[in-house]
Design an enzyme around this catalytic site. Structure first.
Site, PDB file in Angstrom:
ATOM      1  N   PHE A 110       0.858  -1.244   0.070  1.00 26.56           N
ATOM      2  CA  PHE A 110       0.103   0.056   0.137  1.00 26.56           C
ATOM      3  C   PHE A 110       0.906   1.304   0.032  1.00 26.56           C
ATOM      4  CE2 PHE A 110       0.824  -0.171   4.509  1.00 26.56           C
ATOM      5  CZ  PHE A 110       0.632   1.135   4.858  1.00 26.56           C
ATOM      6  N   LYS A 111       2.070   1.271   0.574  1.00 23.13           N
ATOM      7  CA  LYS A 111       3.117   2.402   0.576  1.00 23.13           C
ATOM      8  C   LYS A 111       3.335   2.996  -0.753  1.00 23.13           C
ATOM      9  CE  LYS A 111       3.633   1.259   4.893  1.00 23.13           C
ATOM     10  NZ  LYS A 111       4.948   1.084   5.855  1.00 23.13           N
ATOM     11  N   ASP A 112       2.899   2.075  -2.048  1.00 18.59           N
ATOM     12  CA  ASP A 112       3.501   2.671  -3.269  1.00 18.59           C
ATOM     13  C   ASP A 112       2.369   3.872  -3.483  1.00 18.59           C
ATOM     14  OD1 ASP A 112       5.437   0.999  -3.881  1.00 18.59           O
ATOM     15  OD2 ASP A 112       3.875  -0.689  -4.832  1.00 18.59           O
ATOM     16  N   LEU A 115       4.309   6.723  -2.007  1.00 19.04           N
ATOM     17  CA  LEU A 115       5.537   6.903  -2.333  1.00 19.04           C
ATOM     18  C   LEU A 115       6.015   6.721  -3.938  1.00 19.04           C
ATOM     19  CD1 LEU A 115       7.265   4.822   0.515  1.00 19.04           C
ATOM     20  CD2 LEU A 115       7.782   7.236   0.058  1.00 19.04           C
ATOM     21  N   THR A 146       7.821  -0.057   3.639  1.00 23.12           N
ATOM     22  CA  THR A 146       8.153   1.762   3.295  1.00 23.12           C
ATOM     23  C   THR A 146       9.584   1.532   2.648  1.00 23.12           C
ATOM     24  OG1 THR A 146       6.936   2.551   5.000  1.00 23.12           O
ATOM     25  CG2 THR A 146       8.783   3.880   4.310  1.00 23.12           C
TER      26      THR A 146
END
Length: 494
Positions: A110-112, A115, A146
């Site tokens: 989900f960090k994509d 980021l 992350t």
């Protein structure tokens, strides 16, 4: 004009560009804006909009000093062909509930979502004092996801370098390989002896080191900034997917405009669920936000007792990205729920750093609990949830998402309120645990486990994950916690 200041004082008055470039306030607080919620996103116009269009609407409210054109460019670059689904964050039915898939980006986590766009934001911020040679060194501690998502976003991004620290032996084999094989001339990856909280605390100390900052500015024209969710530019893109979920429910006529929705969010650092609170302040009809924790259930204890206590055993679990005892983003939520009382927040954070605990006033806890629910799952319950979700729904979830699945099943259901579970990562990032849970062979390497999982479930491993088996490892450094600053110094000199 919207300005940003620290959660612990009102001395700063920064634009969103300045706040993103700086990352963390000088007093150690996180940047917040007092005008959050003054303007609302028009939810009646959401249905039928693409993810990019929704992002434009939402981000314009949160980052008003970016021009419409700048935002459009950032959004186009961040949410393009690097995503395996054109919906970016598609909503899938899961029995009587829904799951929001947040793992279709380049690193399968989900960090994509945040980021991929943060480096684009950074590229459009201007150096303080007009130093044209100034480089930003992104400094990040990761509990697993992350790190890779930040590396993928910042690799070879102009005017930046990135250094990622991860806890040695406490991330999955796939997560470690994702980081240590990262290409790019401006990237550095290093393991540290300790857990995520140790690494994150050290990173915050490095940010607060005035002498180091002056030295880096002088010798290599480098300023430090963060890609952790302490950076407001990492947090705000996550607000978008709550609106995207709502738009998809409207489109399918599951709800009408104005109907409330409940979200269950697996979270360790509190950023992912805080974004849901920001969405509510922007006018999204959010009924409840349910915090799902693993065995490191410090947030559960806080939400049930009003006392946040990090003086407790640290467990290494099968959901490593949530193995966190100091949830940085909680500070932002407390700021808004304290009616923007910087003195109180400063006092609470001081208590946390001095005594390892703090307690919030009873009326404040009451209002927090009217919105935030909570629950947690132990390792057996996580494995059981992965199996249950597959058997009932023919849908494979990873161990973090499984914490949320378990907690959601425990919650009383209001048949009139749709429930959305936010997913964390592709199950292929944790193939061994998933296979064990499903009763499949988990004896080989992680890559053999992926193949077994694909064969048994008729799903496909993301190419970037499966390809790690043959990728070259570029980084094998390991340092003690107190050697991290020296590592940053040498990385800046490269």
């Amino acid at each position: 004009m919207t300005t940003f200041h620290s959660t612990r004082s009102t001395t700063d008055s920064l634009t969103s560009k300045q706040a993103i470039r700086k990352g963390i306030a000088d007093d150690g607080g996180l940047f917040v804006s007092d005008s959050l919620g003054d303007e609302h996103v028009d939810i009646a116009s959401l249905a039928g909009k693409s993810y990019r269009q929704i992002a434009q609407d939402v981000l314009a409210k949160l980052l008003p000093d970016f021009t419409d054109e700048e935002l459009a460019d950032c959004i186009r670059e961040a949410y393009g062909d690097q995503w395996s689904d054109p919906a970016i964050t598609p909503l899938r039915p899961l029995g009587d509930d829904y799951i929001l898939e947040l793992f279709n980006g380049p690193t399968s986590a989900f960090k994509d979502v945040a980021l991929q766009i943060l480096p684009r934001f950074m590229a459009r911020t201007t150096p303080a004092g007009g130093d044209e040679d100034e480089k930003i060194m992104i400094l990040t501690a990761t509990s697993g996801d992350t790190g890779k998502a930040a590396l993928a976003g910042f690799a070879d991004a102009p005017g930046t370098a990135i250094t990622v620290f991860y806890p040695e032996g406490k991330v999955s084999q796939v997560q470690q390989l994702q980081m240590t094989t990262q290409t790019g001339d401006n990237v550095n990856v290093c393991a540290v002896k300790g857990n995520f909280d140790d690494a994150q605390s050290a990173v915050k100390r490095i940010f607060g080191d005035k002498e180091l900052a002056a030295e880096l500015a002088g010798t290599s024209h480098t300023v430090l900034s963060s890609a952790n969710s302490i950076n407001v530019g990492r947090l705000v893109p996550q607000v978008v997917y709550y609106f995207a979920a709502y738009a998809q429910l409207l489109e399918r006529q599951v709800i009408n405009v104005g109907d409330e929705v409940e979200f269950t969010v697996p979270t360790g650092n509190f950023g992912d669920i805080l974004a849901g609170y920001y969405a509510k302040l922007l006018g999204l009809p959010v009924k409840h936000l349910v915090v799902a924790s693993d065995r490191n259930n410090v947030l559960f204890d806080f939400l049930t007792s009003g006392t946040y206590n990090r003086q407790r055993p640290f467990y290494q679990t099968i959901s490593p990205s949530m193995d966190i005892l100091v949830s940085s983003n909680l500070e932002r939520m407390l700021y808004y729920f304290s009616e923007k009382d910087t003195r109180l927040i400063s006092m609470l954070m001081n208590d946390l750093s001095q005594w390892g605990a703090f307690e919030v006033p009873e009326p404040m806890l009451k209002s927090i609990r009217s919105l935030f629910g909570c629950g947690w799952a132990d390792e057996d319950q996580v494995r059981e949830s992965i199996r249950d979700c597959w058997e009932r729904n023919r849908y494979v979830i990873d161990p973090h998402t499984a914490c949320g699945y378990f907690v959601m099943q425990q919650m009383p259901r209001d048949p009139l309120t749709p429930r959305v579970l936010l997913s964390t990562a592709s199950p292929y990032k944790f193939p061994r645990v998933v296979n064990e849970s499903l009763g499949l062979d988990a004896t080989g390497t992680d890559f053999e486990c992926m193949d077994v999982l694909a064969e048994a479930t008729g799903t496909t491993a993301p190419a970037a994950l499966r390809g790690l088996e043959t990728a070259d490892v570029r980084f094998d450094d390991v340092v003690e916690i107190d050697a991290m600053e020296e590592y940053v110094r040498s990385a800046a000199e490269k």
